[in-house]
Design an enzyme around this catalytic site. Structure first.
Site, PDB file in Angstrom:
ATOM      1  CD  GLU A 165      -3.236  -0.890   1.967  1.00 43.44           C
ATOM      2  OE1 GLU A 165      -3.339   0.139   2.651  1.00 43.44           O
ATOM      3  OE2 GLU A 165      -4.068  -1.816   2.006  1.00 43.44           O
TER       4      GLU A 165
HETATM    5  C1  LIG Z   1       3.145  -9.518   0.543  1.00 41.45           C
HETATM    6  C2  LIG Z   1       2.706  -8.524  -0.478  1.00 41.45           C
HETATM    7  C3  LIG Z   1       1.375  -8.377  -0.767  1.00 41.45           C
HETATM    8  C4  LIG Z   1       0.961  -7.506  -1.785  1.00 41.45           C
HETATM    9  N1  LIG Z   1      -0.363  -7.460  -2.150  1.00 41.45           N
HETATM   10  C5  LIG Z   1      -0.701  -6.789  -3.279  1.00 41.45           C
HETATM   11  C6  LIG Z   1      -2.022  -6.888  -3.826  1.00 41.45           C
HETATM   12  O1  LIG Z   1      -2.894  -7.547  -3.262  1.00 41.45           O
HETATM   13  N2  LIG Z   1      -2.290  -6.236  -4.974  1.00 41.45           N
HETATM   14  C7  LIG Z   1      -1.347  -5.494  -5.633  1.00 41.45           C
HETATM   15  O2  LIG Z   1      -1.641  -4.955  -6.666  1.00 41.45           O
HETATM   16  N3  LIG Z   1      -0.093  -5.365  -5.131  1.00 41.45           N
HETATM   17  C8  LIG Z   1       0.267  -5.996  -3.997  1.00 41.45           C
HETATM   18  N4  LIG Z   1       1.538  -5.891  -3.497  1.00 41.45           N
HETATM   19  C9  LIG Z   1       2.493  -5.047  -4.170  1.00 41.45           C
HETATM   20  C10 LIG Z   1       2.976  -3.858  -3.360  1.00 41.45           C
HETATM   21  O3  LIG Z   1       2.008  -2.861  -3.342  1.00 41.45           O
HETATM   22  C11 LIG Z   1       4.306  -3.443  -3.985  1.00 41.45           C
HETATM   23  O4  LIG Z   1       5.239  -4.398  -3.548  1.00 41.45           O
HETATM   24  C12 LIG Z   1       4.711  -2.074  -3.648  1.00 41.45           C
HETATM   25  O5  LIG Z   1       3.918  -1.186  -4.347  1.00 41.45           O
HETATM   26  C13 LIG Z   1       6.181  -1.804  -3.972  1.00 41.45           C
HETATM   27  O6  LIG Z   1       6.554  -2.244  -5.234  1.00 41.45           O
HETATM   28  P1  LIG Z   1       7.871  -3.146  -5.400  1.00 41.45           P
HETATM   29  O7  LIG Z   1       7.828  -4.224  -4.390  1.00 41.45           O
HETATM   30  O8  LIG Z   1       7.981  -3.530  -6.812  1.00 41.45           O
HETATM   31  O9  LIG Z   1       9.072  -2.187  -4.987  1.00 41.45           O
HETATM   32  P2  LIG Z   1       9.781  -1.100  -5.904  1.00 41.45           P
HETATM   33  O10 LIG Z   1       8.782  -0.244  -6.561  1.00 41.45           O
HETATM   34  O11 LIG Z   1      10.798  -1.771  -6.736  1.00 41.45           O
HETATM   35  O12 LIG Z   1      10.495  -0.214  -4.790  1.00 41.45           O
HETATM   36  C14 LIG Z   1      11.691  -0.630  -4.139  1.00 41.45           C
HETATM   37  C15 LIG Z   1      12.084   0.465  -3.140  1.00 41.45           C
HETATM   38  O13 LIG Z   1      12.278   1.700  -3.812  1.00 41.45           O
HETATM   39  C16 LIG Z   1      11.536   2.733  -3.180  1.00 41.45           C
HETATM   40  N5  LIG Z   1      11.120   3.701  -4.182  1.00 41.45           N
HETATM   41  C17 LIG Z   1      10.555   3.489  -5.393  1.00 41.45           C
HETATM   42  N6  LIG Z   1      10.329   4.647  -6.015  1.00 41.45           N
HETATM   43  C18 LIG Z   1      10.757   5.635  -5.185  1.00 41.45           C
HETATM   44  C19 LIG Z   1      10.779   7.051  -5.246  1.00 41.45           C
HETATM   45  N7  LIG Z   1      10.339   7.734  -6.276  1.00 41.45           N
HETATM   46  N8  LIG Z   1      11.292   7.723  -4.184  1.00 41.45           N
HETATM   47  C20 LIG Z   1      11.749   7.078  -3.105  1.00 41.45           C
HETATM   48  N9  LIG Z   1      11.747   5.737  -3.010  1.00 41.45           N
HETATM   49  C21 LIG Z   1      11.258   5.027  -4.026  1.00 41.45           C
HETATM   50  C22 LIG Z   1      10.361   2.026  -2.541  1.00 41.45           C
HETATM   51  O14 LIG Z   1       9.891   2.780  -1.435  1.00 41.45           O
HETATM   52  C23 LIG Z   1      10.987   0.724  -2.097  1.00 41.45           C
HETATM   53  O15 LIG Z   1      11.613   0.906  -0.854  1.00 41.45           O
HETATM   54  C24 LIG Z   1       1.937  -6.739  -2.466  1.00 41.45           C
HETATM   55  C25 LIG Z   1       3.285  -6.862  -2.138  1.00 41.45           C
HETATM   56  C26 LIG Z   1       3.674  -7.754  -1.171  1.00 41.45           C
HETATM   57  C27 LIG Z   1       5.143  -7.899  -0.892  1.00 41.45           C
END
Ligand SMILES: Cc1cc2nc3c(=O)[nH]c(=O)nc-3n(C[C@H](O)[C@H](O)[C@H](O)COP(=O)(O)OP(=O)(O)OC[C@H]3O[C@@H](n4cnc5c(N)ncnc54)[C@H](O)[C@@H]3O)c2cc1C
Length: 832
Positions: A509
């Site tokens: 989220e």
């Molecule tokens: C257990 C679990 C359940 C989930 N459930 C759902 C679901 O039901 N439906 C769904 O659609 N998604 C779901 N998600 C997805 C979740 O919302 C994403 O994992 C999240 O949005 C982050 O994306 P990412 O993991 O690809 O990290 P990335 O986007 O690769 O980010 C990696 C890091 O970079 C940081 N970052 C990225 N951009 C910036 C910026 N501009 N400035 C500063 N920092 C930045 C982030 O804060 C993070 O720390 C789930 C994820 C998990 C792990």
């Protein structure tokens, strides 16, 4: 006296008078016209009575003349507003539709007041006090309590890596998936506060179960259908979702689109295809999603994709934009069922792929008229769920951790003392409790605001970020207090899984680093600032004349606002905010005053930062994050103060309230300081420092003594201890460690004097020689130091403590994956 000294003295007196009048006018936010009149009179008096040279008096008239000219609107517009607007338009960063939609989403609530530099406390104090209806209370005491009793977290997390079938059935049958669905569709239709309390209770028992239940009640198919669905979709899906006949998931994230969710590469192409034996115009979907909670077992999939109409079958537009649809699981082309394994907390979560999946047009949530509006739908509805799911689950985990740690710290003895009595441990317990109080305050007061009709988007980001970060700190602290007991996993470990799930809450989220760096202040500065959005809208107005008129009004307001906040910040820093108006709340009144002070400093720093850095501020994430922190600290402190009022201003809870507010306001000061340390324009930074910290950094964090008072509250069976853990699952049954710890804590108040008697009358006199407590009890009983009843009581207590401090051990083969064994060493099993 030398006449030069007298002249200098008179000059200084006039200068002070001018400064004082200017400060008063600015502090009281006097209008431009009134300020001009007052300053004009003062200047006239100076002309007549001032003993300064003529040239000096004339020089003073120049700024006053400029002030007077500002009162003449046509002149002002031509000389100032128009040229400024031209530069402003050039500097204004371009805004995509998705950004615009995110900014427009939700409502501005207490967050807006904190941006004013002088929050109107009546607005917060008169906000609805969150309460449970009898129906909601009955659900918490009935089905919710029963569900907790059914959950065996070791069985769930280690043995079967899933909830058992009877638990799934119970969750569905009792309507846990339909807390946000109206009763007319068969749902529970709970208030935000009740929904939050349910999640607290379940999270205090099993994070797998709370994650499972949180998702269908957060942003997803039910929420989207409720707000945008067609009647047909609502009538079909909502009753099925409420009864658990359909299990939903919502798929937005993919391998390439994580935090930047709006960049999804998944497509839907409008084309002709076969559907139930006939040719129709529908959508051909190709997508790859991952991390989707409940996906492996979902029966309906909410899907976000980008919709295209290359053959213009539905109109002129070829790229319609992000669209949300609801598609059935069992449809050709969908690959679903595989699972991810999120850090040993095995709630259902997995990937979904779709290859040339054809669905009819009415799969779009809300029908074709909502095509392309998917992003708006998501951001509009995000705020409510984000205020509830993760903040409540994190609060439930934190409350359980504090409830357990404080009791454990009393019954666990080292060096002949309960470990909680050592200053080092005391400090850790105190911060755990005060942080938990903060989380509970924020989630409950904000839930009350939602129940009062708010959709607070900036607070939802603050709550999500800080509740999960505080949760992380508390989980770490709980581990430290428990030592090895927290580390060894097994049926008797009540901390390990809560500790493991922390990064999940941090990531979902809106991942926390991004939320802190980009969202909280970035969204807040535009959304909550009283003038910025008005200026932006005016600058973008196609009707140039109307734009100039609106821009002029906003600009004048903004200038007065910034000057006033500078004066307010300076005066309140000089006077320790003693004279600022706040509700009369006794001991806590000073904290209200300090929030006022930081609000003015924050508003002033915000304006200077935006003026100096413009759109570049968005790229300076560390500055923006620190301003966001200041906003969050003020928000959380306000929530603590309101929560204390909501709970009837309990005198006993004051140490918690004071520790929380002191620590939050201290952090606000520190973040402002770091913001100034790192501000790229050094002269401006120096000027801001003079206005914000004219006496240096004078605010101190909570004292050790305050911490000790908190520990006294939570290491004994007090009303405060119960109040701050009101909704967790703490029933005293043998398989509930929280209940058992509480029982032992109550017994410890009787056992400790007996143990002391053995020590003083037996061990120290050399009459009791046994090294362990059971042996000492027997000897003391034989020597008449303890009566028979006292010995029985102490033995019972010792047995309970032994059970609680024990950890699990396993035969080597039992730990191998797939061994399926839950049996473990002699320490396992209920004690009674
Ligand atoms: C257990 C679990 C359940 C989930 N459930 C759902 C679901 O039901 N439906 C769904 O659609 N998604 C779901 N998600 C997805 C979740 O919302 C994403 O994992 C999240 O949005 C982050 O994306 P990412 O993991 O690809 O990290 P990335 O986007 O690769 O980010 C990696 C890091 O970079 C940081 N970052 C990225 N951009 C910036 C910026 N501009 N400035 C500063 N920092 C930045 C982030 O804060 C993070 O720390 C789930 C994820 C998990 C792990």
């Amino acid at each position: 006296m030398n006449s030069a000294v007298v002249t200098a003295g008179i000059f200084a007196a006039w200068a002070l008078l001018f400064l004082a009048i200017l400060l008063i006018l600015a502090y009281r936010r006097a209008s431009l016209a009134l300020s001009s009149c007052v300053l004009g009179l003062l200047l006239a008096a100076y002309w007549v009575f001032g003993a300064a040279p003529h040239w000096w008096k004339i020089a003073l008239c120049v700024p006053f003349a400029s002030l007077l000219l500002l009162n003449i609107r046509p002149l002002r517009v031509r000389a100032m507003t128009r040229p400024f607007l031209r530069s402003y338009r050039r500097l204004l960063p371009p805004m995509s539709t998705t950004e615009r939609e995110a900014l427009d989403a939700g409502t501005v609530w207490w967050d807006g007041e904190l941006f004013t530099g002088g929050p109107d406390w009546n607005k917060l104090m008169s906000a609805k006090v969150p309460t449970l209806t009898p129906r909601e209370q009955a659900f918490l005491d009935g089905p919710c309590e029963d569900l907790c009793a059914m959950l065996d977290d070791w069985d769930v997390t280690h043995v079967r890596a899933d909830l058992p079938p009877e638990v799934w059935n119970f969750i569905k049958a009792q309507g846990f998936f339909g807390m946000i669905v109206p009763q007319r569709y068969g749902g529970l239709e709970f208030s935000a506060f009740a929904h939050s309390c349910v999640l607290i209770k379940i999270a205090s028992r099993s994070t797998t179960a709370s994650s499972t239940i949180a998702v269908p009640n957060s942003l997803g198919p039910a929420e989207l259908l409720l707000h945008y669905g067609t009647d047909e979709q609502k009538n079909h899906f909502l009753p099925r979702l409420a009864r658990g006949e359909d299990v939903p998931c919502f798929a937005l994230t993919g391998p390439r689109a994580g935090s930047d969710a709006a960049s999804i590469p998944d497509t839907g192409i409008i084309c002709k295809g076969q559907w139930q034996g006939s040719e129709i115009v529908g959508i051909k979907l190709n997508f790859s999603k991952r991390y989707i909670t409940l996906a492996p077992i979902a029966t309906v999939v909410g899907l976000a994709f980008r919709l295209f109409d290359p053959d213009r079958l539905m109109g002129d537009k070829q790229d319609l934009g992000i669209t949300c649809a609801l598609i059935p699981r069992d449809i050709p082309g969908v690959s679903i069922g595989r699972r991810h394994f999120p850090l040993n907390v095995p709630f259902q979560n997995g990937p979904i792929q779709g290859h040339d999946v054809f669905v009819p047009m009415d799969a779009i949530i809300g029908g074709f008229k909502m095509a392309g509006l998917g992003w708006r739908m998501l951001v509009e509805q995000l705020s409510v769920g984000r205020c509830i799911s993760l903040p409540s689950s994190a609060t439930g985990g934190a409350q359980a951790a504090v409830y357990a740690s404080a009791a454990y710290a009393r019954i666990r003895r080292q060096f002949n003392m309960p470990i909680g009595r050592f200053e080092g441990v005391e400090q850790v317990l105190a911060r755990m409790a005060a942080r938990t109080y903060t989380m509970d305050a924020a989630r409950s007061v904000t839930a009350g605001a939602i129940d009062g009709g708010e959709k607070p988007s900036v607070p939802s980001a603050m709550l999500k970020y800080h509740a999960t970060e505080l949760g992380r700190m508390i989980a770490n602290d709980a581990m430290d207090v428990h030592g090895g007991k927290g580390i060894c996993l097994g049926p008797n470990n009540y901390l390990g899984r809560g500790y493991q799930i922390v990064p999940v809450a941090i990531t979902v989220e809106g991942a926390n680093i991004l939320t802190r760096s980009l969202i909280i202040f970035g969204q807040g500065a535009v959304r909550c600032h009283p003038f910025v959005l008005k200026e932006m809208n005016a600058a973008r107005n196609q009707d140039r004349e109307a734009g100039i008129r609106d821009f002029d009004r906003a600009l004048m307001g903004h200038m007065g606002f910034a000057i006033s906040n500078a004066a307010r910040s300076f005066v309140m820093a000089m006077t320790f905010a003693r004279f600022t108006k706040v509700p009369k709340t006794g001991t806590t009144m000073r904290y209200f005053q300090h929030v006022n002070r930081y609000s003015a400093s924050f508003a002033f720093a915000t304006d200077i930062a935006m003026l100096a850095l413009g759109g570049y501020l968005k790229k300076k994430e560390t500055l923006s994050a620190r301003l966001g922190d200041v906003l969050s600290m003020m928000y959380l402190a306000s929530m603590v103060l309101k929560h204390h009022e909501n709970q009837g201003r309990e005198e006993a809870d004051l140490p918690l309230v004071e520790w929380a507010c002191r620590s939050l306001l201290y952090q606000a000061q520190e973040q402002l300081h770091l913001f100034l340390r790192n501000f790229p324009n050094r002269p401006l930074a120096a000027f801001m420092r003079m206005v914000i910290f004219p006496r240096g950094m004078t605010y101190f964090p909570p004292s050790d003594r305050l911490g000790r008072s908190i520990v006294d509250l939570i290491m004994s069976p007090t009303a405060s201890r119960e109040r701050m853990s009101q909704h967790i699952y703490k029933t005293q049954v043998s398989n509930n460690p929280l209940g058992m710890l509480q029982e032992a804590l109550i017994l410890s108040t009787m056992a400790e004097p007996l143990e002391k008697r053995i020590r003083v009358e037996g061990v120290k006199t050399g009459r009791v020689t046994a090294l362990d407590l059971p042996g000492q009890i027997s000897q003391a009983e034989g020597l008449g130091i303890l009566s028979e009843a006292e010995a029985v009581m102490l033995r019972d207590y010792d047995a309970k403590v032994s059970h609680l401090i024990n950890v699990d051990d396993f035969a080597p083969e039992e730990l191998a994956a797939g061994s399926g064994s839950a049996s473990c060493g002699a320490n396992a099993g209920p004690v009674r």
